[in-house]
Scaffold this motif. Structure first.
Motif, PDB file in Angstrom:
ATOM      1  N   UNK A  36       1.099  -1.202   0.271  1.00  0.00           N
ATOM      2  CA  UNK A  36      -0.119   0.217  -0.243  1.00  0.00           C
ATOM      3  C   UNK A  36       0.902   1.556   0.183  1.00  0.00           C
ATOM      4  N   UNK A  37       2.373   1.142  -0.006  1.00  0.00           N
ATOM      5  CA  UNK A  37       3.074   2.298  -0.141  1.00  0.00           C
ATOM      6  C   UNK A  37       3.024   3.174  -1.538  1.00  0.00           C
ATOM      7  N   UNK A  38       3.418   3.857  -1.727  1.00  0.00           N
ATOM      8  CA  UNK A  38       3.273   4.856  -3.131  1.00  0.00           C
ATOM      9  C   UNK A  38       3.744   6.020  -2.679  1.00  0.00           C
ATOM     10  N   UNK A  39       4.301   6.740  -4.112  1.00  0.00           N
ATOM     11  CA  UNK A  39       4.501   8.151  -3.594  1.00  0.00           C
ATOM     12  C   UNK A  39       2.929   9.365  -5.394  1.00  0.00           C
ATOM     13  N   UNK A  40       2.536  10.358  -4.649  1.00  0.00           N
ATOM     14  CA  UNK A  40       1.939  10.063  -3.565  1.00  0.00           C
ATOM     15  C   UNK A  40       1.534   9.014  -3.098  1.00  0.00           C
TER      16      UNK A  40
END
Length: 430
Positions: free
Chosen positions: A278-282
């Motif tokens: 679930x880690x993404x940028x933004x």
């Protein structure tokens, strides 16, 4: 070149109505659209049975990461372009956070050669704004334009120096090329790995402020107005960003922007645990941000949808959000997710979603794509809108399968994708 005869299809007209038709493709171009083209088609033509499926223009993605050169353990031009083709995309724009960075003519031309050799679809390569993606020294924009660069971006990092961004915009405006911005003020990150909010506190994880994105957009909009540059904002994610861009458009600033499917569908409250997928940028933002993105698409503030296809290995993602790599894959899941979440629920029409994936992104950078018309390049995708299935990592064509949408049930997929008159994806009949 292959001659194709695509029979028993549905096409969509300008009002969103579907009608029965056939398509004839010859020498890479759309040679005919009609109801009975058989007298025109040679007996050597390859026949595609449409089965009453919808034939749409090939999708256009302004934001993908193909990782080659430098990071081919995550993705390659060959695997990334096939992944895009499976998702219905026939034109994509590839980001320059590579090794080496295409910040000079020689390295840019090397990547172009790799693309010509290995890409099964039209892949356009961005040049970087600055040397080595640092915020100090500008690239030779004029030389890179002459070598074929269509736009400049430092995607993956924000340009931290306002002076550097001003000079970049001034030069890009003179050359008539866009500046494409990953907007992130690094001084406001504070080691964050997910959205700063109630959920980050519950999980005990450091948060990323919405202001890290919107404050840099505010800065850049002032600079874009001062220079007359076409300024395009990548992966908008906050309500403040949408409001700023809306205000700037109303004031006549030449600004365009994109939004990603994951920011339209998920929020930070959907993160079940400390899970790197679930880690993404933004990061996934709050529900009020998600609603602002939906409204921004509806009212035209947000121009189009892009995937930010960002492949990583399982080892890089199967860890705490503190240490995991930022990003998820999106090429193969974009259309089924959008169709399932928004068209099936009546939030968006099918025409709206198709426009945001085809003609709208093509218009942003004036690309020859996104339409089906006689004489245009035969870039189309045949969409089965009825099949339901679960997103399965075993089915991915991409070299990576990092996404929080694994095992989600969706509806709609591409049966065939044709790029420049060639079949580049064909779903196996089951």
């Amino acid at each position: 070149m292959t001659e194709l005869y695509i029979k028993d299809i549905q096409l969509m007209d300008q009002t969103g109505q579907l009608y029965l038709a056939e398509l004839w493709v010859k020498q890479g171009k759309v040679a005919g659209i009609g109801t009975d083209l058989s007298p025109l088609v040679s007996d050597k033509a390859q026949i595609i049975e449409g089965k009453n499926n919808l034939l749409a223009p090939g999708f256009v993605d302004l934001h993908v990461h193909f990782r080659e050169p430098g990071f081919t353990h995550k993705e390659t031009i060959a695997s990334g372009s096939r992944s895009a083709a499976k998702g219905g995309f026939t034109t994509v724009c590839a980001m320059p956070n590579l090794n080496p960075v295409p910040d000079n003519v020689a390295d840019y031309q090397h990547i172009q050669q790799l693309i010509e050799k290995d890409s099964v679809i039209q892949t356009k390569q961005y040049g970087s704004i600055t040397k080595a993606l640092k915020s100090s020294e500008l690239v030779d924009m004029k030389g890179l334009k002459e070598a074929g660069v269509f736009a400049f971006t430092n995607d993956g990092v924000g340009v931290q120096s306002a002076g550097t961004m001003y000079l970049a915009m001034k030069e890009a405006a003179k050359l008539g090329l866009p500046i494409v911005a990953h907007t992130e003020d690094e001084s406001l990150l504070f080691g964050g790995c997910m959205h700063e909010g109630k959920r980050s506190k519950e999980l005990g994880l450091p948060g990323i402020l919405s202001a890290a994105e919107s404050s840099q957009i505010a800065r850049d909009l002032v600079l874009a107005e001062a220079t007359g540059c076409h300024y395009h904002v990548c992966h908008v994610s906050t309500k403040e960003s949408v409001a700023l861009i809306r205000q700037a458009k109303e004031a006549g600033v030449h600004v365009t922007c994109e939004v990603c499917p994951h920011h339209l569908i998920l929020t930070d409250q959907d993160i079940p645990e400390d899970n790197g997928q679930y880690k993404m940028n933004p990061p996934l933002r709050a529900e009020e941000d998600r609603q602002a993105l939906i409204n921004g698409l509806k009212d035209g503030t947000i121009d189009c949808i892009a995937t930010d296809h960002a492949p990583h290995t399982a080892e890089e993602k199967e860890k705490s959000m503190r240490e995991a790599a930022f990003g998820i894959v999106g090429s193969e899941t974009a259309f089924p997710l959008l169709y399932t979440e928004f068209v099936q629920t009546g939030i968006f029409t099918l025409k709206e979603v198709l426009d945001w994936l085809t003609i709208k992104p093509a218009q942003v950078f004036q690309l020859a794509a996104g339409e089906i018309k006689v004489g245009s390049s035969a870039d189309v995708t045949l969409l089965d809108l009825d099949t339901c299935y679960h997103i399965d990592s075993a089915d991915f064509v991409s070299a990576s399968s990092n996404t929080p949408f694994l095992n989600k049930q969706v509806q709609g997929k591409s049966r065939y994708t044709v790029a420049n008159g060639q079949i580049v994806w064909q779903e196996e009949e089951k």
